[in-house]
Design a protein around this motif. Structure first.
Motif, short mmCIF file in Angstrom:
data_model
loop_
_atom_site.label_atom_id
_atom_site.label_comp_id
_atom_site.label_asym_id
_atom_site.label_seq_id
_atom_site.Cartn_x
_atom_site.Cartn_y
_atom_site.Cartn_z
N LEU A 1 34.47 -32.19 -15.17
CA LEU A 1 33.43 -33.01 -14.54
C LEU A 1 32.08 -32.75 -15.19
O LEU A 1 31.35 -33.70 -15.52
CB LEU A 1 33.36 -32.70 -13.04
CG LEU A 1 32.24 -33.43 -12.28
CD1 LEU A 1 32.42 -34.94 -12.37
CD2 LEU A 1 32.19 -32.98 -10.82
N SER A 2 31.73 -31.49 -15.39
CA SER A 2 30.44 -31.16 -16.00
C SER A 2 30.34 -31.68 -17.43
O SER A 2 29.30 -32.16 -17.86
CB SER A 2 30.23 -29.65 -15.98
OG SER A 2 30.12 -29.17 -14.66
N LEU A 3 31.44 -31.59 -18.18
CA LEU A 3 31.44 -32.08 -19.56
C LEU A 3 31.27 -33.60 -19.61
O LEU A 3 30.56 -34.13 -20.48
CB LEU A 3 32.72 -31.65 -20.26
CG LEU A 3 32.88 -30.14 -20.47
CD1 LEU A 3 34.28 -29.82 -20.98
CD2 LEU A 3 31.83 -29.61 -21.44
N ALA A 4 31.92 -34.30 -18.68
CA ALA A 4 31.75 -35.76 -18.61
C ALA A 4 30.31 -36.11 -18.25
O ALA A 4 29.70 -37.01 -18.85
CB ALA A 4 32.71 -36.35 -17.59
N LEU A 5 29.75 -35.37 -17.30
CA LEU A 5 28.36 -35.61 -16.90
C LEU A 5 27.41 -35.27 -18.05
O LEU A 5 26.38 -35.94 -18.22
CB LEU A 5 28.01 -34.78 -15.66
CG LEU A 5 28.66 -35.24 -14.35
CD1 LEU A 5 28.35 -34.24 -13.24
CD2 LEU A 5 28.16 -36.63 -13.97
N GLY A 6 27.75 -34.24 -18.83
CA GLY A 6 26.90 -33.88 -19.96
C GLY A 6 26.76 -35.02 -20.94
O GLY A 6 25.65 -35.28 -21.46
N ALA A 7 27.85 -35.72 -21.21
CA ALA A 7 27.80 -36.87 -22.12
C ALA A 7 26.95 -38.00 -21.53
O ALA A 7 26.18 -38.66 -22.25
CB ALA A 7 29.21 -37.36 -22.42
N VAL A 8 27.09 -38.21 -20.21
CA VAL A 8 26.30 -39.25 -19.54
C VAL A 8 24.82 -38.89 -19.55
O VAL A 8 23.96 -39.73 -19.82
CB VAL A 8 26.79 -39.45 -18.09
CG1 VAL A 8 25.87 -40.40 -17.33
CG2 VAL A 8 28.22 -40.01 -18.09
N PHE A 9 24.53 -37.62 -19.25
CA PHE A 9 23.13 -37.19 -19.24
C PHE A 9 22.50 -37.35 -20.62
O PHE A 9 21.34 -37.78 -20.74
CB PHE A 9 23.03 -35.72 -18.80
CG PHE A 9 23.44 -35.48 -17.37
CD1 PHE A 9 23.37 -36.49 -16.44
CD2 PHE A 9 23.90 -34.24 -16.97
CE1 PHE A 9 23.76 -36.28 -15.11
CE2 PHE A 9 24.29 -34.01 -15.66
CZ PHE A 9 24.22 -35.03 -14.73
N PHE A 10 23.24 -37.01 -21.66
CA PHE A 10 22.69 -37.18 -23.00
C PHE A 10 22.50 -38.66 -23.33
O PHE A 10 21.54 -39.03 -24.01
CB PHE A 10 23.58 -36.53 -24.07
CG PHE A 10 23.03 -36.71 -25.45
CD1 PHE A 10 21.88 -36.03 -25.86
CD2 PHE A 10 23.62 -37.60 -26.34
CE1 PHE A 10 21.35 -36.22 -27.13
CE2 PHE A 10 23.10 -37.79 -27.60
CZ PHE A 10 21.96 -37.10 -28.00
#
Length: 477
Positions: A230-239
């Motif tokens: 979940l955090s890795l998916a959100l990391g891509a979205v945040f970037f």
């Protein structure tokens, strides 16, 4: 000097007042003043590299006149290629020499030959990719007789060095900017008002959206080994929202600042994350660069004409060049290659020009398909951004491997001891605002513009106070 810095907040009003109240009598005085200001602005980074900018400017100016004046096709070609080779050569030395030197030594190492690469370790001059592309397009346009060579050095130098676009674009065309430079500007209150609105909205994108997203994206990408799916998916979205807010915010500020001096710059972003396919995305993202590669590389190669094999070749050429333009790292090339793969199905089915019209949604099946296509396009775009953001190809693949195999979808504390809830709500609010204003160049104009302006300024004061100071991402390109 950054557009979001205190120095620039003092610099811009002084330049604005001096321009309109002291240096607006004639076109020549206006241009000479703006050129001087542009050189001062550029010198804030490193005045030594000002000489490189001046050399590049004089080179293209002089060769442009030689291309224009020579009757012989052979002489024209000689001066043209001299301009192209020297400009690309300087860009290659400063930006790509170390990359090729290290890469070549690594290839030899794989064959058992140990070679110590000779590297220059030079600092990359700020804005070199942008002002080099200004010069290249000008030389090509003169050579192709699309425009006449500019004989007024101050006018040409201002076209190349105009400070709102000097370090991070948009990439302007001589056919668009030079006619404005060659005309005396008269103060227009409505234009200046639009400029202020665009500057404020650009600051909101940069300070409120991009810098806040950067805090979360950096915490995830810098510690991705300990992050769940979940955090890795959100990391891509945040970037994805970091780079969009950062670069489109800069472009909005550049356009707004230029309006204050009576000059209109090309639009560089058109709500790209509402695209329905990757071809539409590239018509909406970094428009000045995409159109540059289309007009000066893709079309001369044959574009969408000829056999499918040649069309595929042309697509890969421009996407790989686009990736390489962003930086001397295999991650950017992988990012360009991945976008080329995304583009291929559309090209092969002749659907790369399908979504031209403005997006409208109604309660019907077609609207459901539209939303689905937008979400798919955004998802694959975020996936490609992983390569763009990663420090290396190996790190990008490790990130993706953990994203797909970790299988844990729980909220995590980040390195800065924050949950993700706040930034998600902020992104959703930003998406709603952009969706409701997607037919405008900037959301503040129109009805209740002053109320919108006050809300934007309040958000800048509230969130910007706690935001970490960050440079613009595209300054490194």
């Amino acid at each position: 000097m950054f557009f979001n810095s205190l120095h620039f907040a003092l610099f811009l009003p002084i330049v604005f007042l001096l321009f309109w109240f002291g240096f607006s009598k004639t076109k020549t005085v206006q241009n000479a003043f703006l050129l001087l200001v542009s050189y001062i602005f550029y010198s804030f980074w490193d005045w030594h590299f000002l000489f490189l900018l001046l050399f590049s400017t004089f080179l293209v100016y002089y060769t442009g006149i030689k291309i224009q004046d020579n009757v012989s096709a052979k002489s024209k070609s000689l001066w043209f290629w001299l301009s192209i080779i020297l400009n690309v050569g300087f860009l290659g030395i400063f930006k790509y020499y170390d990359f090729f030197s290290v890469s070549f030594s690594n290839v030899l190492l794989n064959f058992g030959f140990k070679v110590s690469p000779i590297t220059l370790k030079w600092i990359l001059p700020v804005g070199i990719s942008f002002y080099t592309f200004h010069g290249l397009s000008y030389s090509i346009d003169v050579y192709k007789s699309r425009i006449k060579a500019e004989r007024n050095f101050i006018d040409y130098a201002l076209f190349v060095s105009y400070f709102p676009l000097l370090v991070a674009g948009p990439i302007e065309r001589a056919t668009h900017l030079l006619p404005q430079v060659k005309t005396k500007r008269v103060f227009n209150f409505q234009q200046a008002k639009e400029g202020i609105f665009m500057i404020v909205w650009g600051l909101v994108k940069k300070v409120v959206i991009a810098d806040t997203c950067a805090t979360y994206a950096n915490a995830i990408f810098d510690h991705y080994q300990s992050m769940n799916s979940l955090s890795l998916a959100l990391g891509a979205v945040f970037f994805a929202f970091q780079i969009y807010g950062d670069f489109s915010g800069y472009s909005d500020m550049a356009i707004g600042i230029s309006k204050l001096f009576g000059i209109e710059l090309l639009r560089n972003f058109n709500y790209p994350y509402f695209s329905r396919d990757i071809a539409e995305f590239w018509r909406r993202w970094h428009i000045s660069l995409s159109s540059w590669f289309r007009d000066y590389v893709y079309i001369p190669l044959g574009g969408s004409k000829g056999s499918k094999l040649k069309q595929v070749r042309n697509v890969f050429v421009i996407f790989l060049l686009s990736g390489f333009w962003h930086g001397a790292n295999w991650t950017y090339i992988a990012w360009g290659f991945l976008n080329a793969l995304y583009f291929l199905p559309l090209l092969l089915q002749n659907k790369n020009r399908s979504n031209i019209e403005t997006i409208t949604l109604k309660l019907n099946f077609d609207s459901f398909k539209t939303v689905f296509h937008i979400l798919v396009t955004f998802t694959i775009t975020c996936f490609a951004w992983i390569f763009f953001r990663a420090n290396s190809i190996a790190a990008a693949f490790d990130y993706i491997k953990l994203l797909l195999t970790n299988g844990v979808f729980e909220w995590q504390y980040l390195a800065n001891r924050r949950y993700n809830y706040e930034i998600i709500m902020l992104i959703i609010l930003f998406i709603v605002v952009e969706w409701n204003t997607r037919t405008k160049q900037e959301p503040i104009s129109g009805k209740q513009s002053m109320l919108k302006l006050i809300i934007c300024i309040a958000s800048l004061l509230a969130i910007g106070t706690y935001s970490d100071y960050k440079e613009f991402i595209y300054f490194q390109f």
